[in-house]
Enzyme design. Sequence first.
Site, PDB file in Angstrom:
ATOM      1  N   ASP A 139      -9.500   7.781   4.197  1.00  0.00           N
ATOM      2  CA  ASP A 139      -9.303   6.736   3.002  1.00  0.00           C
ATOM      3  C   ASP A 139      -9.949   5.527   2.876  1.00  0.00           C
ATOM      4  O   ASP A 139      -9.596   4.532   2.819  1.00  0.00           O
ATOM      5  CB  ASP A 139      -7.626   6.456   3.306  1.00  0.00           C
ATOM      6  CG  ASP A 139      -6.946   5.900   1.772  1.00  0.00           C
ATOM      7  OD1 ASP A 139      -7.554   6.246   0.958  1.00  0.00           O
ATOM      8  OD2 ASP A 139      -5.842   5.586   1.994  1.00  0.00           O
ATOM      9  N   GLY A 182       0.930  -1.129   0.059  1.00  0.00           N
ATOM     10  CA  GLY A 182       0.019  -0.071  -0.081  1.00  0.00           C
ATOM     11  C   GLY A 182       0.780   1.076  -0.005  1.00  0.00           C
ATOM     12  O   GLY A 182       1.914   1.406  -0.225  1.00  0.00           O
TER      13      GLY A 182
HETATM   14  N1  LIG Z   1      -4.753  -7.344   8.728  1.00  0.00           N
HETATM   15  C1  LIG Z   1      -4.549  -7.691   7.538  1.00  0.00           C
HETATM   16  N2  LIG Z   1      -5.147  -8.830   7.159  1.00  0.00           N
HETATM   17  C2  LIG Z   1      -4.898  -9.395   5.897  1.00  0.00           C
HETATM   18  N3  LIG Z   1      -4.315  -8.868   4.765  1.00  0.00           N
HETATM   19  C3  LIG Z   1      -4.047  -7.536   4.967  1.00  0.00           C
HETATM   20  C4  LIG Z   1      -4.150  -6.945   6.398  1.00  0.00           C
HETATM   21  N4  LIG Z   1      -3.802  -5.433   6.085  1.00  0.00           N
HETATM   22  C5  LIG Z   1      -3.125  -5.550   4.957  1.00  0.00           C
HETATM   23  N5  LIG Z   1      -3.655  -6.608   4.170  1.00  0.00           N
HETATM   24  C6  LIG Z   1      -3.467  -6.780   2.628  1.00  0.00           C
HETATM   25  O1  LIG Z   1      -2.372  -5.884   2.293  1.00  0.00           O
HETATM   26  C7  LIG Z   1      -2.972  -4.944   1.463  1.00  0.00           C
HETATM   27  C8  LIG Z   1      -2.153  -3.664   1.353  1.00  0.00           C
HETATM   28  O2  LIG Z   1      -2.772  -2.999   2.368  1.00  0.00           O
HETATM   29  P1  LIG Z   1      -2.444  -1.384   2.611  1.00  0.00           P
HETATM   30  O3  LIG Z   1      -3.542  -1.124   3.879  1.00  0.00           O
HETATM   31  O4  LIG Z   1      -1.114  -1.407   3.032  1.00  0.00           O
HETATM   32  O5  LIG Z   1      -2.710  -0.744   1.365  1.00  0.00           O
HETATM   33  P2  LIG Z   1      -4.157  -0.475   0.695  1.00  0.00           P
HETATM   34  O6  LIG Z   1      -5.206  -0.286   1.505  1.00  0.00           O
HETATM   35  O7  LIG Z   1      -4.287  -1.350  -0.197  1.00  0.00           O
HETATM   36  O8  LIG Z   1      -3.715   0.695  -0.179  1.00  0.00           O
HETATM   37  P3  LIG Z   1      -3.097   2.386   0.121  1.00  0.00           P
HETATM   38  O9  LIG Z   1      -1.955   2.251   1.377  1.00  0.00           O
HETATM   39  O10 LIG Z   1      -3.002   3.089  -1.028  1.00  0.00           O
HETATM   40  O11 LIG Z   1      -4.552   2.710   1.179  1.00  0.00           O
HETATM   41  C9  LIG Z   1      -4.469  -4.986   1.512  1.00  0.00           C
HETATM   42  O12 LIG Z   1      -5.041  -4.743   0.387  1.00  0.00           O
HETATM   43  C10 LIG Z   1      -4.368  -6.650   1.827  1.00  0.00           C
HETATM   44  O13 LIG Z   1      -4.654  -7.105   0.663  1.00  0.00           O
END
Ligand SMILES: Nc1ncnc2c1ncn2[C@@H]1O[C@H](COP(=O)(O)OP(=O)(O)OP(=O)(O)O)[C@@H](O)[C@H]1O
Length: 375
Positions: A178, A59
């Site tokens: 967000d 992310g």
């Molecule tokens: N607690 C969790 N359990 C399982 N998978 C997770 C968890 N947190 C994040 N992920 C996985 O990691 C991915 C990246 O998460 P992250 O929150 O860093 O970014 P994002 O929400 O996809 O994008 P952005 O940072 O641009 O908002 C998620 O889309 C999910 O697939």
Amino acid sequence: MKFNSCFSKCFSLPSETAIIDIRKEEPEPGNDQNFTVFSYSELKVATHGFSASNKIGEGAFGSVYKGLLTNGSIVAVKMLSIELESMRGEREFVSEITTLTNLEHENLVTLVGCCVEGAKRFLVYNYMENNSLAQVLLGGEQNGIKLRWGARGRILLGVARGLAYLHEEVKPHIVHRDIKASNILLDQNLIPKVSDFGLSRILRDNASHISTHVAGTLGYLAPEYAISGRLTRKTDVYSFGVLLLEIISGQTVVNFDLEHGEHYLVQKAWDLYRANRLLQLVDPVLGMNYPEEDAVRYIKVGLLCVQETARFRPEMSTALKMLTNEIDIGVVQISQPGLVADLMNIKLGHKTTFRSHYTEASNMESTPSSLSSCS
Ligand SMILES: Nc1ncnc2c1ncn2[C@@H]1O[C@H](COP(=O)(O)OP(=O)(O)OP(=O)(O)O)[C@@H](O)[C@H]1O
């Protein structure tokens, strides 16, 4: 909580590294017992050295790894790849994280702890088995999950409850900033968990993590936030409305693969509303297997949430009551939604400049300063 009250422990680990030192935050009496300051080596072992096979996502903040802790619990470890100057100092960081771990709600992802090691920062969350709503709803067949109507309804009600909690029960309230499908995680029972809430608190003033360079993210932004940077709870309400329309339609907020005139989901929903053909928005994979009355009500709530004028959008608790039919949406007037089409055309070519316009001073409702270079 005193950050210097760490102590070392030895644990036996099921890997080639048999014994390592683990620093843990010793909770003071009466403090939150669930909060853990992990050592870097503990997280390294848990994620097999942050191996590619343990990586589950990426992310704006950085990479996310699946990890197995020595107590047997499975976690998601978010490695923060933000320049150190944007991040709060060590003590402030831990103190903000402690505050966030105290937020407990069925529809929020549980933050179990963090790790600070020199310039490195990590957040540790409960692992969510069914990944994100973005992957399940919009990721196609490969997920093996088909969301039926009932599941969709439970997800959007759950997200509404989680947001209403952040907006109206947490003091001082938290604006998520967000809300989007990739920030809604699903547990093994498909219960939605809002993630990434309060993350702006770990950043220094004037730093922002919102990845506005991503077209999808841009589509979730309320017009007043996109144009003038004005951040209020109603900014989240707008994003929630977009998310709701995505859940019902199975379409992403912006999709250039669709026919001309269908690229923008909010525009499409508004056109169908005015033509009195709202049911055409419902995801075709559902066939006839959904209650039409509920579908119309949900879509109307979605449209109400995305209205151009922020004060016409309902508060989250009101939106929730409209969804559950405790408040009759039939009598509420819906006016012009805020449409991103023009914004998209203007901004998408200006990634760097655009991103720099979305800096906010705090998690509270705010109006950042000049946006004069916005073009
Ligand atoms: N607690 C969790 N359990 C399982 N998978 C997770 C968890 N947190 C994040 N992920 C996985 O990691 C991915 C990246 O998460 P992250 O929150 O860093 O970014 P994002 O929400 O996809 O994008 P952005 O940072 O641009 O908002 C998620 O889309 C999910 O697939």
